[in-house]
Design a protein around this motif. Structure first.
Motif, PDB file in Angstrom:
ATOM      1  N   ARG A  25      -4.312  13.265  93.665  1.00 12.85           N
ATOM      2  CA  ARG A  25      -5.502  14.079  93.408  1.00 12.85           C
ATOM      3  C   ARG A  25      -5.429  15.420  94.113  1.00 12.85           C
ATOM      4  NH1 ARG A  25      -9.537   9.374  95.282  1.00 12.85           N
ATOM      5  NH2 ARG A  25      -7.971   9.485  96.969  1.00 12.85           N
ATOM      6  N   ASP A  26      -4.488  15.568  95.017  1.00 17.48           N
ATOM      7  CA  ASP A  26      -4.312  16.824  95.755  1.00 17.48           C
ATOM      8  C   ASP A  26      -3.674  17.872  94.846  1.00 17.48           C
ATOM      9  OD1 ASP A  26      -4.041  18.176  98.601  1.00 17.48           O
ATOM     10  OD2 ASP A  26      -2.101  18.430  97.587  1.00 17.48           O
ATOM     11  N   ALA A  27      -4.164  19.103  94.916  1.00 16.82           N
ATOM     12  CA  ALA A  27      -3.686  20.162  94.022  1.00 16.82           C
ATOM     13  C   ALA A  27      -2.207  20.440  94.212  1.00 16.82           C
ATOM     14  CB  ALA A  27      -4.508  21.432  94.246  1.00 16.82           C
ATOM     15  N   ASP A  28      -1.713  20.439  95.447  1.00 15.38           N
ATOM     16  CA  ASP A  28      -0.298  20.711  95.697  1.00 15.38           C
ATOM     17  C   ASP A  28       0.589  19.590  95.158  1.00 15.38           C
ATOM     18  OD1 ASP A  28      -0.889  23.135  96.920  1.00 15.38           O
ATOM     19  OD2 ASP A  28      -0.991  22.250  98.931  1.00 15.38           O
ATOM     20  N   VAL A  29       0.126  18.352  95.313  1.00 13.70           N
ATOM     21  CA  VAL A  29       0.877  17.225  94.756  1.00 13.70           C
ATOM     22  C   VAL A  29       0.933  17.336  93.235  1.00 13.70           C
ATOM     23  CG1 VAL A  29       0.905  14.720  94.442  1.00 13.70           C
ATOM     24  CG2 VAL A  29       0.370  15.697  96.685  1.00 13.70           C
ATOM     25  N   ALA A  30      -0.211  17.635  92.613  1.00 11.84           N
ATOM     26  CA  ALA A  30      -0.258  17.766  91.158  1.00 11.84           C
ATOM     27  C   ALA A  30       0.664  18.879  90.676  1.00 11.84           C
ATOM     28  CB  ALA A  30      -1.692  18.026  90.707  1.00 11.84           C
ATOM     29  N   THR A  31       0.687  19.990  91.386  1.00  7.97           N
ATOM     30  CA  THR A  31       1.562  21.105  91.011  1.00  7.97           C
ATOM     31  C   THR A  31       3.024  20.702  91.109  1.00  7.97           C
ATOM     32  OG1 THR A  31      -0.080  22.721  91.736  1.00  7.97           O
ATOM     33  CG2 THR A  31       2.196  23.473  91.573  1.00  7.97           C
ATOM     34  N   HIS A  32       3.361  19.956  92.151  1.00  8.65           N
ATOM     35  CA  HIS A  32       4.739  19.508  92.333  1.00  8.65           C
ATOM     36  C   HIS A  32       5.182  18.601  91.181  1.00  8.65           C
ATOM     37  CE1 HIS A  32       8.319  18.490  94.708  1.00  8.65           C
ATOM     38  NE2 HIS A  32       8.145  17.235  94.277  1.00  8.65           N
ATOM     39  N   VAL A  33       4.325  17.630  90.807  1.00  9.67           N
ATOM     40  CA  VAL A  33       4.674  16.722  89.716  1.00  9.67           C
ATOM     41  C   VAL A  33       4.755  17.479  88.396  1.00  9.67           C
ATOM     42  CG1 VAL A  33       3.968  14.685  88.406  1.00  9.67           C
ATOM     43  CG2 VAL A  33       3.647  14.748  90.898  1.00  9.67           C
ATOM     44  N   ALA A  34       3.796  18.354  88.155  1.00 10.06           N
ATOM     45  CA  ALA A  34       3.783  19.114  86.897  1.00 10.06           C
ATOM     46  C   ALA A  34       4.957  20.069  86.798  1.00 10.06           C
ATOM     47  CB  ALA A  34       2.474  19.884  86.773  1.00 10.06           C
ATOM     48  N   GLY A  35       5.604  20.383  87.945  1.00 11.26           N
ATOM     49  CA  GLY A  35       6.764  21.267  87.930  1.00 11.26           C
ATOM     50  C   GLY A  35       8.021  20.615  87.398  1.00 11.26           C
ATOM     51  N   ASP A  36       8.030  19.302  87.245  1.00  8.10           N
ATOM     52  CA  ASP A  36       9.177  18.624  86.634  1.00  8.10           C
ATOM     53  C   ASP A  36       9.273  19.088  85.172  1.00  8.10           C
ATOM     54  OD1 ASP A  36      10.774  16.616  85.203  1.00  8.10           O
ATOM     55  OD2 ASP A  36      10.655  15.462  87.063  1.00  8.10           O
ATOM     56  N   PRO A  37      10.442  19.555  84.743  1.00  9.78           N
ATOM     57  CA  PRO A  37      10.542  20.076  83.375  1.00  9.78           C
ATOM     58  C   PRO A  37      10.262  19.028  82.295  1.00  9.78           C
ATOM     59  CG  PRO A  37      12.702  19.966  84.447  1.00  9.78           C
ATOM     60  CD  PRO A  37      11.682  19.729  85.502  1.00  9.78           C
ATOM     61  N   ARG A  38      10.318  17.747  82.634  1.00 11.46           N
ATOM     62  CA  ARG A  38      10.049  16.695  81.646  1.00 11.46           C
ATOM     63  C   ARG A  38       8.557  16.357  81.567  1.00 11.46           C
ATOM     64  NH1 ARG A  38      14.383  13.039  84.677  1.00 11.46           N
ATOM     65  NH2 ARG A  38      13.111  13.957  86.342  1.00 11.46           N
ATOM     66  N   TYR A  39       7.775  16.836  82.524  1.00  4.81           N
ATOM     67  CA  TYR A  39       6.364  16.466  82.595  1.00  4.81           C
ATOM     68  C   TYR A  39       5.550  16.921  81.375  1.00  4.81           C
ATOM     69  CZ  TYR A  39       1.455  16.602  83.957  1.00  4.81           C
ATOM     70  OH  TYR A  39       0.103  16.468  83.965  1.00  4.81           O
ATOM     71  N   PRO A  40       5.617  18.195  80.961  1.00  2.00           N
ATOM     72  CA  PRO A  40       4.730  18.631  79.864  1.00  2.00           C
ATOM     73  C   PRO A  40       4.916  17.822  78.585  1.00  2.00           C
ATOM     74  CG  PRO A  40       5.688  20.521  80.969  1.00  2.00           C
ATOM     75  CD  PRO A  40       6.410  19.316  81.491  1.00  2.00           C
TER      76      PRO A  40
END
Length: 295
Positions: free
Chosen positions: A213-228
């Motif tokens: 739920r932390d914004a920095d954690v979410a940004t890190h996970v969303a930065g994986d190129p496979r995430y979107p």
């Protein structure tokens, strides 16, 4: 000269009385109302109906099943109760009568091998005839009659929702879970996705103490190129399935996201997907199993 009554009308409670012969679908109908936010009571004695409605206005609509199983049930008493409720200014009454042809009722009783409540020591055809005769005048007083002879339970659900709970399809309850694979799948899951291929915030010392739920954690996970693409495909599949489950008559659907520890990636996906489904009008609740265990 008498002054007109200018006081505001009392709050109105929606009340649905469900009745009809045994085997016609009363239990299905009352479950549909319950799934759509009604407070429901099955097999309520007629003498208790007025007492239930006395006092402060209810904050939820009410659905009551009244039928010949009650010890105080007679045609006269039910008709008198209907008249009493129709005269009340604080109620919006609908009498729903579920009808069915005698031969279909007999077939249903033969398939289930149940005894008829009005003929426990005789054949079901005797009880069916007695009950239909008892309810003939009640059927004539009903506001809504649904003949269930040629429809299945899913079609009956659709008919009841259409008439009494408009927009009921969006009342499908959707629960989005996060979990750790170390502790296995949560109970009752309809669909699960493995998030362990996404990059893991656990290996970042600054992110490890936080959860998804932390914004920095979410940004890190969303930065994986496979995430979107993963998120898009999950949402596309879920959007395809939810209306299909509504058509099937389900009242609840659960989707889960799992990762190694149930702290970061799965939590982030559950929050993101749950928020999107809620924005699209679905009734969503989000559960984080491993985070809840820490409380």
């Amino acid at each position: 000269m008498t002054q007109p009554d200018l006081s505001p009308p009392p709050p109105t409670t929606q009340l649905v009385l469900v009745t009809g012969p045994s085997g016609a679908g009363r239990s299905t109908a009352i479950r549909v109302l319950e799934d759509n936010g009604f407070e429901t009571i099955d097999n309520l004695p007629l003498g208790l109906v007025p007492r239930l409605l006395d006092g402060p206005a209810h904050d939820r609509p009410l659905g009551l099943v009244v039928d010949a199983r009650n010890r105080d049930f007679t045609t006269t008493s039910l008709l008198a109760t209907i008249s009493l409720l129709q005269a009340r200014r604080d109620l919006q009454l609908t009498v729903l009568y579920l009808d069915c042809r005698p031969e279909v009722l007999l077939r249903r009783y033969s398939e289930t091998r149940r005894r008829h409540p009005l003929a426990p020591a005789e054949g079901p055809e005797t009880g069916i005839a007695r009950e239909l005769d008892l309810l003939e005048q009640v059927r004539d007083r009903a506001d809504l009659v649904i003949d269930t002879s040629e429809i299945n339970v899913h079609q009956l659900r659709a008919e009841v929702e259409k008439a009494l709970a408009p927009g009921g399809s969006r009342n499908l309850a959707v629960t989005v879970h996060s979990f750790s694979y170390k502790r296995g799948l949560p109970m009752g899951i309809d669909m699960a996705f493995d998030c362990r291929f996404l990059r893991n915030p656990y290996w970042q010392p600054a992110l490890r103490p936080h959860d998804g739920r932390d914004a920095d954690v979410a940004t890190h996970v969303a930065g994986d190129p496979r995430y979107p693409e993963f998120r898009t495909k999950v949402l596309d599949l879920t959007r395809f399935l939810l209306p299909a489950y509504v058509d099937e008559g389900k009242s609840h659907f659960s989707v889960a996201f799992g990762c190694t520890g149930g702290q970061h990636r799965s939590v982030m996906l559950a929050e993101s997907v749950g928020a999107t489904l809620a924005e699209e009008g679905w009734q969503v609740s989000i559960r984080h199993r491993e985070l809840e265990r820490q409380r």
